[in-house]
Design a protein around this motif. Structure first.
Motif, PDB file in Angstrom:
ATOM      1  N   TYR A  45       0.815  -1.217   0.000  1.00  0.00           N
ATOM      2  CA  TYR A  45       0.000   0.000   0.000  1.00  0.00           C
ATOM      3  C   TYR A  45       0.852   1.272   0.000  1.00  0.00           C
ATOM      4  N   VAL A  46       0.288   2.312  -0.584  1.00  0.00           N
ATOM      5  CA  VAL A  46       0.769   3.685  -0.431  1.00  0.00           C
ATOM      6  C   VAL A  46      -0.371   4.436   0.243  1.00  0.00           C
ATOM      7  N   ASN A  47      -0.092   4.969   1.421  1.00  0.00           N
ATOM      8  CA  ASN A  47      -1.095   5.682   2.209  1.00  0.00           C
ATOM      9  C   ASN A  47      -2.377   4.862   2.381  1.00  0.00           C
ATOM     10  N   GLY A  48      -2.194   3.556   2.634  1.00  0.00           N
ATOM     11  CA  GLY A  48      -3.318   2.677   2.938  1.00  0.00           C
ATOM     12  C   GLY A  48      -4.128   2.229   1.742  1.00  0.00           C
ATOM     13  N   ALA A  52      -4.535   2.342  -8.106  1.00  0.00           N
ATOM     14  CA  ALA A  52      -5.724   2.419  -8.965  1.00  0.00           C
ATOM     15  C   ALA A  52      -5.366   3.354 -10.122  1.00  0.00           C
ATOM     16  N   PRO A  53      -5.341   2.854 -11.345  1.00  0.00           N
ATOM     17  CA  PRO A  53      -4.852   3.654 -12.472  1.00  0.00           C
ATOM     18  C   PRO A  53      -5.677   4.891 -12.798  1.00  0.00           C
ATOM     19  N   THR A 128       1.995  11.106 -13.561  1.00  0.00           N
ATOM     20  CA  THR A 128       3.138  10.215 -13.490  1.00  0.00           C
ATOM     21  C   THR A 128       2.943   9.341 -12.257  1.00  0.00           C
ATOM     22  N   VAL A 129       3.880   8.478 -11.970  1.00  0.00           N
ATOM     23  CA  VAL A 129       3.712   7.586 -10.826  1.00  0.00           C
ATOM     24  C   VAL A 129       4.896   7.678  -9.867  1.00  0.00           C
ATOM     25  N   LEU A 130       4.615   7.294  -8.629  1.00  0.00           N
ATOM     26  CA  LEU A 130       5.645   7.053  -7.623  1.00  0.00           C
ATOM     27  C   LEU A 130       5.361   5.674  -7.080  1.00  0.00           C
ATOM     28  N   HIS A 131       6.431   4.971  -6.660  1.00  0.00           N
ATOM     29  CA  HIS A 131       6.228   3.587  -6.240  1.00  0.00           C
ATOM     30  C   HIS A 131       7.467   3.043  -5.551  1.00  0.00           C
ATOM     31  N   CYS A 132       7.278   1.878  -4.942  1.00  0.00           N
ATOM     32  CA  CYS A 132       8.413   1.103  -4.457  1.00  0.00           C
ATOM     33  C   CYS A 132       9.068   0.500  -5.688  1.00  0.00           C
ATOM     34  N   MET A 140       2.132  -5.445  -6.832  1.00  0.00           N
ATOM     35  CA  MET A 140       1.113  -5.890  -5.878  1.00  0.00           C
ATOM     36  C   MET A 140       0.517  -4.715  -5.099  1.00  0.00           C
ATOM     37  N   GLY A 141       0.581  -3.505  -5.694  1.00  0.00           N
ATOM     38  CA  GLY A 141      -0.178  -2.391  -5.163  1.00  0.00           C
ATOM     39  C   GLY A 141       0.574  -1.176  -4.683  1.00  0.00           C
ATOM     40  N   MET A 142       1.894  -1.243  -4.471  1.00  0.00           N
ATOM     41  CA  MET A 142       2.633  -0.139  -3.858  1.00  0.00           C
ATOM     42  C   MET A 142       3.058   0.889  -4.909  1.00  0.00           C
ATOM     43  N   MET A 143       2.042   1.539  -5.486  1.00  0.00           N
ATOM     44  CA  MET A 143       2.256   2.565  -6.496  1.00  0.00           C
ATOM     45  C   MET A 143       1.110   3.566  -6.394  1.00  0.00           C
ATOM     46  N   ALA A 144       1.399   4.826  -6.713  1.00  0.00           N
ATOM     47  CA  ALA A 144       0.394   5.889  -6.639  1.00  0.00           C
ATOM     48  C   ALA A 144       0.587   6.840  -7.809  1.00  0.00           C
ATOM     49  N   ILE A 145      -0.470   7.570  -8.130  1.00  0.00           N
ATOM     50  CA  ILE A 145      -0.438   8.548  -9.228  1.00  0.00           C
ATOM     51  C   ILE A 145      -0.203   9.947  -8.669  1.00  0.00           C
ATOM     52  N   LEU A 146       0.742  10.634  -9.288  1.00  0.00           N
ATOM     53  CA  LEU A 146       1.043  12.038  -9.004  1.00  0.00           C
ATOM     54  C   LEU A 146       0.640  12.840 -10.227  1.00  0.00           C
TER      55      LEU A 146
END
Length: 156
Positions: A45-48, A52-53, A128-132, A140-146
């Motif tokens: 998770y990123v911030n819980g 989600a694209p 764009t994205v940030l992620h592990c 498996m989910g540890m990515m977020a959209i900026l």
């Protein structure tokens, strides 16, 4: 065997690029990014939230500098990576980084630790994205959209 006139070796530059230090930059916003995972270690998770694209998780403004705290609330290391924008590492677990504040595009976040970075948004707008950067964590989910947006007063 080769032929022709010998060439003189090229001089290696002393500096490859300007190293602007963001230690005294005006900070437009502060964000917290928290990496966590479930007990089984198969959902990240990123911030819980898992990736989600079609959801924007963070918004930043072009022409600003932001300070982000990236916190790792899990028992394993995670590597933080943000596309499009490099950043300066200011501290790890409260200990100041090197005085030159080198530029990174990926930095290790210790287990149960944190890093503080400063990100200048200077060139690009859009999503764009940030992620592990551990690929199975990202997958498996540890990515977020900026979403980097133009300043509101543009064009006035």
């Amino acid at each position: 065997m080769t032929g022709g006139t010998p060439e003189s070796p090229a001089r290696i530059p002393a500096d490859f690029a300007p190293n602007e230090d963001l230690a005294h930059a005006v900070i437009a916003d502060r964000k917290t990014v928290v990496f966590t995972e479930n007990a089984a270690g198969d959902v990240f998770y990123v911030n819980g939230r898992t990736y989600a694209p079609n959801r924007v998780d963070f918004t930043s403004v072009l022409g600003t500098v932001e300070e982000w705290t990236v916190r790792n609330d899990s028992d394993e290391e995670h590597s933080f990576h943000v596309h499009t924008n490099q950043f300066q590492l200011m501290s790890t677990d409260g200990k100041a980084s090197d005085p030159d504040h080198r530029w990174f595009d990926t930095v290790n976040v210790p287990a149960r630790g944190n890093v503080v970075i400063r990100v200048p948004f200077t060139d690009f707008t859009g999503r764009t994205v940030l992620h592990c950067h551990i690929l199975n964590h990202e997958d498996m989910g540890m990515m977020a959209i900026l979403d980097i947006v133009p300043p509101r007063d543009r064009g006035k």
